[in-house]
Design an enzyme around this catalytic site. Structure first.
Site, PDB file in Angstrom:
ATOM      1  N   GLU A 167     -14.362  -5.938   6.479  1.00 14.63           N
ATOM      2  CA  GLU A 167     -13.492  -6.607   5.514  1.00 14.63           C
ATOM      3  C   GLU A 167     -12.147  -5.899   5.512  1.00 14.63           C
ATOM      4  OE1 GLU A 167     -15.145  -7.183   1.602  1.00 14.63           O
ATOM      5  OE2 GLU A 167     -13.188  -6.998   0.624  1.00 14.63           O
ATOM      6  N   GLU A 172      -4.659  -6.931  -2.957  1.00 11.75           N
ATOM      7  CA  GLU A 172      -5.377  -7.213  -4.201  1.00 11.75           C
ATOM      8  C   GLU A 172      -4.557  -6.656  -5.360  1.00 11.75           C
ATOM      9  OE1 GLU A 172      -9.982  -7.007  -3.852  1.00 11.75           O
ATOM     10  OE2 GLU A 172      -9.184  -5.269  -2.794  1.00 11.75           O
TER      11      GLU A 172
END
Length: 426
Positions: A167, A172
């Site tokens: 990932e 974010e």
């Protein structure tokens, strides 16, 4: 250090993603450090500028909308829908992902009736790529409990599972940190609370929700570098994973989502207003044409493929349907005649691959457009002699009957050196 996540795949969407991951092939491999990107020619391999009428859905040929309210391993509170109430174009060249308070008692989440709805989009079925520059211009929402993200998962998710598939979190943000974004990698032995990452904070107390910002990674075989507005703030290499496996050596797909609540951001409070929006101006992916992959001589190039009679290789009817025939056609510059020869050996147009029907090795086997699947039937080598050879059959792309007529179908045939097997790219 991204101690927020146990896992990021969606319980409701996992089956869909697994199937897509098993049927999606590598696109374009590149090599060399990301720092050299500015001095190397680049090829745009995928993009969405979100042009379209206000209120229209995201382009389904590029994005899949996931659905469900399983919490995604993080006790998130939203239910992801495929409704334009939660993901729609605004008519001004933006995708707007909207989180709303839910009034539908029929929507059930892991904790009961869902409190919020939102959207999560991925490219697992339509686009994957190993290495390159991935960039999005985004204006994030604001308020306690909001959690927008621009990130990627490995296309082998269905077979390897998370975190073995890898990932890459490009951006974010959580509402309680209005001026900070995080870039993180998750892999075997360094996932969830052990994810390896860093944060970038805007100067002078500014908040990311006040304006658009450009979030990007430059990913090469031995390094991933994160940047905000063109300023690099983090680089990770295989030396950073503490002897664990570096799993960033295969294609990944892109995800945009806006979660609400969860273990890391916490729940919204009385000061968080809804609806809240995550606005995406564009997503662009490029790759260097100086890559060292196999297949098409180590480079990725995009353009027309011209053959006998200076006719163009063309997708019949400009259709992206599986099994659409490939033909010669008068050159017109249409997307149906724009082919990308990737350094992984694929030849692509309209988001799909040049394919030998039924993976046949026979002279005269038809060539078609088909969903990319990584098989030898979709592997091609472009040689210095201008042959375009299918490596599965070891035969050449061939214009049927040595014809240059409009509509002549293409096939594979034993390589002969004839004019109907010679191709010029770009």
């Amino acid at each position: 250090m991204a101690a927020h996540r146990a896992r990021r795949w969606s319980f409701g969407g996992l089956a869909c993603l697994a199937a897509a991951a098993l049927t999606t092939a590598v696109l374009f491999n590149t090599s060399g450090p990301a720092a050299n990107r500015a001095s190397a020619a680049t090829v745009q391999t995928w993009s969405d500028d979100f042009d379209g009428a206000a209120g229209s859905a995201p382009n389904s040929s590029k994005w899949t909308l996931e659905t469900g309210g399983g919490g995604n391993g993080n006790h998130e509170l939203q239910y992801y829908t495929n409704s334009t109430n939660n993901a729609a174009l605004d008519g001004n060249g933006n995708l707007v992902i909207t989180a709303r308070k839910n009034g539908d008692t029929g929507l059930q989440c892991w904790y009961g009736t869902c409190q919020y709805t939102s959207a999560r989009l991925n490219t697992a079925k339509t686009f994957t790529q190993a290495y390159g520059h991935y960039e999005a211009r985004i204006k994030v929402p604001r308020g306690q409990g909001v959690w927008p993200a621009f990130w990627m998962l490995g296309d082998n998710l269905g077979s390897a599972g998370w975190p073995n598939s890898g990932e890459i979190d490009i951006m974010e943000n959580i509402g309680k940190e209005p001026g900070t974004v995080h870039g993180t990698i998750h892999g075997p032995g360094y996932s969830g609370a052990g994810g390896i990452g860093a944060a970038y904070t805007l100067p002078n107390g500014k908040a990311f929700a006040d304006d658009f910002h450009v979030f990007a990674v430059d990913w090469s075989p031995n390094a991933i570098t994160w940047s905000v507005d063109g300023q690099n703030y983090e680089t990770r290499t295989p030396a950073d994973v503490n002897g664990n496996k570096w799993v960033y050596d295969h294609p990944f797909f892109i995800i945009l989502n806006f979660a609400v609540g969860g273990d890391w951001p916490g729940s919204p409070d009385s000061g968080t207003s809804f609806p809240q929006t995550m606005t995406v101006d564009y997503v662009h992916v490029t790759t260097s044409d100086t890559g060292s992959g196999s297949g098409s001589g180590g480079t990725s190039r995009t353009g027309a493929i011209k053959g006998i009679g200076d006719m163009c290789v063309d997708v019949a009817g400009a259709s992206s349907a599986d099994e659409t025939p490939i033909q010669l056609h008068n050159c017109n510059g249409a997307d149906a005649q724009k082919w990308t020869l990737g350094s992984d050996g694929t030849v692509r147009a309209l988001g799909k691959c040049l394919d030998v029907k039924a993976a046949s090795h026979d002279d005269g086997a038809a060539v078609q457009l088909y969903t990319c699947n990584g098989t030898k039937a979709q592997q091609w080598t472009y040689t210095a002699a201008r042959d375009l050879t299918n490596t599965g059959a070891d035969k050449c792309l061939d214009a049927k009957g040595n014809s240059s007529a409009d509509g002549t179908r293409l096939q594979i045939w034993t390589c002969s050196g004839n004019a109907n097997q010679k191709w010029t790219v770009g």
